[in-house]
Design a protein around this motif. Structure first.
Motif, PDB file in Angstrom:
ATOM      1  N   LYS A 182       0.806  -1.098   0.013  1.00  0.00           N
ATOM      2  CA  LYS A 182       0.083   0.060  -0.083  1.00  0.00           C
ATOM      3  C   LYS A 182       1.068   1.165   0.079  1.00  0.00           C
ATOM      4  O   LYS A 182       0.558   2.208  -0.727  1.00  0.00           O
ATOM      5  N   THR A 186       1.087   3.880  -3.106  1.00  0.00           N
ATOM      6  CA  THR A 186       0.804   5.320  -2.810  1.00  0.00           C
ATOM      7  C   THR A 186       1.929   6.367  -3.246  1.00  0.00           C
ATOM      8  O   THR A 186       1.859   7.151  -3.765  1.00  0.00           O
ATOM      9  N   SER A 191      -3.306   5.704  -8.350  1.00  0.00           N
ATOM     10  CA  SER A 191      -4.693   5.262  -7.718  1.00  0.00           C
ATOM     11  C   SER A 191      -5.044   3.771  -7.882  1.00  0.00           C
ATOM     12  O   SER A 191      -4.920   3.211  -9.083  1.00  0.00           O
ATOM     13  N   ARG A 193      -6.380  -0.058  -5.883  1.00  0.00           N
ATOM     14  CA  ARG A 193      -7.199  -0.906  -4.813  1.00  0.00           C
ATOM     15  C   ARG A 193      -6.554  -2.406  -4.711  1.00  0.00           C
ATOM     16  O   ARG A 193      -6.293  -2.831  -5.645  1.00  0.00           O
ATOM     17  N   VAL A 195      -7.389  -5.927  -4.073  1.00  0.00           N
ATOM     18  CA  VAL A 195      -8.711  -6.791  -4.240  1.00  0.00           C
ATOM     19  C   VAL A 195      -8.308  -8.458  -4.117  1.00  0.00           C
ATOM     20  O   VAL A 195      -7.302  -8.730  -4.035  1.00  0.00           O
ATOM     21  N   HIS A 208      -4.201 -11.359  -2.548  1.00  0.00           N
ATOM     22  CA  HIS A 208      -4.807 -10.047  -3.047  1.00  0.00           C
ATOM     23  C   HIS A 208      -3.700  -9.446  -4.274  1.00  0.00           C
ATOM     24  O   HIS A 208      -2.717  -9.719  -4.269  1.00  0.00           O
ATOM     25  N   PHE A 210      -3.192  -5.834  -6.319  1.00  0.00           N
ATOM     26  CA  PHE A 210      -3.213  -4.640  -6.389  1.00  0.00           C
ATOM     27  C   PHE A 210      -3.442  -4.081  -7.726  1.00  0.00           C
ATOM     28  O   PHE A 210      -2.506  -4.324  -8.613  1.00  0.00           O
ATOM     29  N   LEU A 213      -6.331   1.423 -11.232  1.00  0.00           N
ATOM     30  CA  LEU A 213      -7.579   1.694 -11.765  1.00  0.00           C
ATOM     31  C   LEU A 213      -7.247   2.515 -13.107  1.00  0.00           C
ATOM     32  O   LEU A 213      -6.737   3.412 -13.032  1.00  0.00           O
ATOM     33  N   VAL A 223     -16.418  -3.886  -6.953  1.00  0.00           N
ATOM     34  CA  VAL A 223     -16.043  -3.177  -5.725  1.00  0.00           C
ATOM     35  C   VAL A 223     -17.491  -2.655  -5.098  1.00  0.00           C
ATOM     36  O   VAL A 223     -18.497  -2.507  -5.612  1.00  0.00           O
ATOM     37  N   GLU A 228     -15.831  -2.324   2.425  1.00  0.00           N
ATOM     38  CA  GLU A 228     -14.385  -2.169   1.686  1.00  0.00           C
ATOM     39  C   GLU A 228     -14.089  -3.313   0.938  1.00  0.00           C
ATOM     40  O   GLU A 228     -13.152  -3.664   0.424  1.00  0.00           O
ATOM     41  N   ALA A 230     -13.612  -5.620  -2.207  1.00  0.00           N
ATOM     42  CA  ALA A 230     -13.184  -5.622  -3.541  1.00  0.00           C
ATOM     43  C   ALA A 230     -12.493  -6.733  -4.015  1.00  0.00           C
ATOM     44  O   ALA A 230     -11.852  -7.323  -3.438  1.00  0.00           O
ATOM     45  N   GLY A 403      -8.995  -2.559 -14.340  1.00  0.00           N
ATOM     46  CA  GLY A 403      -7.591  -2.628 -13.366  1.00  0.00           C
ATOM     47  C   GLY A 403      -6.701  -3.107 -14.150  1.00  0.00           C
ATOM     48  O   GLY A 403      -6.745  -3.971 -14.770  1.00  0.00           O
TER      49      GLY A 403
END
Length: 570
Positions: A182, A186, A191, A193, A195, A208, A210, A213, A223, A228, A230, A403
């Motif tokens: 994350k 960042t 941008s 998410r 999932v 998961h 990443f 988008l 989503v 939360e 996704a 994505g």
RNA sequence: CGGGGCGUAGCGCAGCCUGGUUAGCGCGCCUGCCUUGGGAGCAGGAGGCCGUAGGUUCGAAUCCUACCGCCCCGACCA
């Protein structure tokens, strides 16, 4: 860097091979050049952008306590045979023999190599937990490379592997990586998410992805608007909505449906809704036919089917294959009395008095009921989720977006450590298998994804942390010594201030230089020209929002330092 | 692998259908002049196994066959 001495071949026109925006811009801006399908040279400025990503990744991995190492790209087949993946991985694994006729392959990933290191070098629980990572070029012989760096055959990846004493401890390692990821994305100014995802060929229990988008994404993600939740569409769990069975089971009946093969045609003809019908799709699971039942208005999710059947490969059968397997032409196939392995979507099991193909040309059956009229091998969640389905976590409304997968974290468990017999001695003196996790980031792909997300009709707009240069000085002095020396001094001063600066000192006309500056996406452009001559002012233009500021040389330096460093610290 | 399309100068393309001189155009590149706040102008110039191999023909970039490469749509995935 001085532009006149740099290999930075920008193109006015877009080479025909490029379709998506990031690919076009990277070609035009001189970031990459293709050698052969899916294989690119990173030109100097492209490499500079990649290094930016690498450094962010490296800093955050180190911060999370991981250690960097570098594993070989060429790997012996033996290791892959041990885990069974030499068979399982398929043609994506590029295999070859060396001069001694030893079977080898190019590493598409490194679970085998790292597990080999672990079993040889890690012997005690005292060594654990440990997380080892590398930033390295991978080779996957993709069926169809496309979109430039987005899906190359050769690409740069950061892959990390964690080793823990227990499942619980592995969960902690996983969470650490999740958090580091994350921070990484960042910091890259993306941008994105996180999932829930399918674990695919790497294997493992929990994972998961990443997702950045972007419209050009290769994946669809669902989503929840409310909570939360996704997930990748492939993975998104369909929550079965209970239906009340008011009607009593009817008598099964054969009905004529001449020439009506498609769901819509059958429904129109019979005056029913697709939701009252069950379609029978035939897939080839590792070459063997399997019938899959889903409601008429639903789509089979092949990944879910693949997981249910434990198949390596799933493919929809064509008309001929369906006929060969069942003796029924497509459109009239049904589950009743057919000689075929059948699995059903959970929704079908909850349906009553539905319509199916009659296993005979021009006939369907009505009032069919699972259990009474036919049996299935398994009932499971096999269909694609839709935005009409409720969120599986909270029941809220779902939406979908596209994505680009830039990172993937997996809980591997003990699969690799067991097949490769990688153990350590625990506190109690017992030998135990390492509980593993693995964590990938598509480094070169991030650059492409960032461009997909940050561009306009003039070119790239780099987020400061990824920009190969943060400032470009456009010297419009020509033969004017006053202007030239001011531009030169600014260049030296900015570099002394620790900024990465490109000085456009080429003998080109202003418009030409401005166009290139825009195309390259450098966040700040300083123009030194007429207004410097007239009143000693330089002009800063922000690439992203077009804001223009006129400042003295001293203020220009101060302003740039403040602005740039502010965007670099997080 | 299945379906669609494309290989002609560094890049973008025309020419091919209907075979026939020296294979064109724009951009880029080199030389000179000129110009200098949004991809200028003029003049001169370099650069082509027309993807490869074979065939048809008096003659092939053009017609035929095979092969190779590349792009787009599906199965793969960081």
């Amino acid at each position: 860097m001085r532009y006149s001495q740099t290999l930075l071949p920008t193109l006015k026109e877009t080479p025909a091979e490029a379709e998506v925006i990031s690919h076009r811009l990277m070609l035009r801006a001189g970031f990459i050049r293709k050698l052969t399908a899916g294989v690119y040279t990173y030109m100097p400025i492209g490499l500079a952008a990649i290094r930016k990503v690498e450094n962010i990744v490296r800093e955050e991995m180190n911060r999370a306590g991981a250690q960097e190492l570098l594993m070989p790209m060429v790997q012996p087949a033996d290791l892959w045979v041990e885990t069974g993946r030499y068979e399982k991985y398929g043609p994506e694994l590029l295999r070859f023999r060396d001069r001694h006729d030893r079977e080898s392959c190019l590493g598409p990933t490194h679970e085998e190599v790292i597990t080999d290191i672990a079993r040889k070098e890690l012997h005690s629980y005292r060594n654990l937990p440990i997380n080892l990572y590398q930033i390295q070029t991978k080779f996957r012989d993709e069926i169809r490379p496309r979109f430039g760096l987005m899906r190359g055959r050769e690409f740069i990846m950061k892959d990390a592997y964690s080793f823990d004493v227990s499942d619980e401890a592995a969960g902690l390692s996983y969470q650490k990586m999740f958090d580091a990821y994350k921070r990484i994305f960042t910091r890259c100014g993306l941008s994105f998410r996180a999932v829930q995802a399918d674990s695919g060929a790497i294997g493992g229990s929990f994972s998961h992805e990443f997702m950045v988008l972007a419209d050009t994404g290769e994946d669809t993600i669902v989503v929840c608007k409310n909570c939360e939740y996704a997930a990748n569409m492939e993975k998104a769990v369909v929550k079965l909505v209970p239906v009340n069975h008011e009607a009593a089971p009817g008598q099964m009946e054969k009905i004529e449906t001449p020439g009506k093969r498609k769901v819509d045609a059958v429904c129109d003809f019979l005056g029913i809704e697709p939701r009252q019908l069950v379609k029978t799709m035939v897939f080839k699971a590792d070459g063997k036919p399997v019938g899959v039942l889903v409601r008429g208005d639903r789509e089979v999710e092949e990944v879910k089917l693949k997981n249910l059947l434990g198949a390596a490969d799933i493919e929809l059968a064509d008309d001929k294959e369906v006929f060969d397997a069942t003796g029924v032409p497509t459109g009239y196939l049904g589950p009743v009395g057919v000689d075929l392995r059948i699995v059903a979507d959970q929704e079908v099991a909850a349906m009553q008095n539905f319509y199916v193909g009659g296993n005979e040309k021009n006939y369907h059956l009505k009032n069919v009921n699972l259990g009474r009229d036919f049996q299935v091998e398994a009932v499971a969640d096999l269909r694609q989720i839709t935005t009409d389905d409720p969120c599986p976590e909270c029941g809220g409304k779902l939406e979908t977006t596209e994505g680009i997968e830039v990172g993937h974290v997996f809980k591997l468990g003990t699969g690799y450590s067991e097949s490769m017999n990688a153990t350590f001695q625990d506190k109690d003196g017992q030998s135990k298998h390492f509980v593993m996790g693995c964590y990938g980031i598509g480094v070169s792909r991030i650059v492409a994804a960032a461009i997909e997300q940050n561009h306009d009709d003039k070119g790239i707009i780099f987020p400061v942390p990824l920009a190969p240069y943060t400032v470009i000085i456009v010297n419009l002095g020509g033969s004017d010594e006053t202007i030239n020396s001011a531009a030169e001094k600014l260049y030296q001063d900015l570099m002394a201030a620790g900024l990465e600066v490109l000085l456009d000192d080429r003998d080109e006309r202003p418009g030409f230089k401005f166009k290139d500056a825009d195309l390259l996406g450098i966040p700040y452009r300083v123009t030194v020209g007429k207004s410097f001559k007239e009143n000693g002012m330089m002009e800063i233009k922000h690439r992203r929002d077009g804001v223009v500021e006129e400042l003295t040389p001293e203020d220009t330096i101060g302003r740039l330092k403040t602005a740039i460093f502010a965007q670099l610290t997080n």
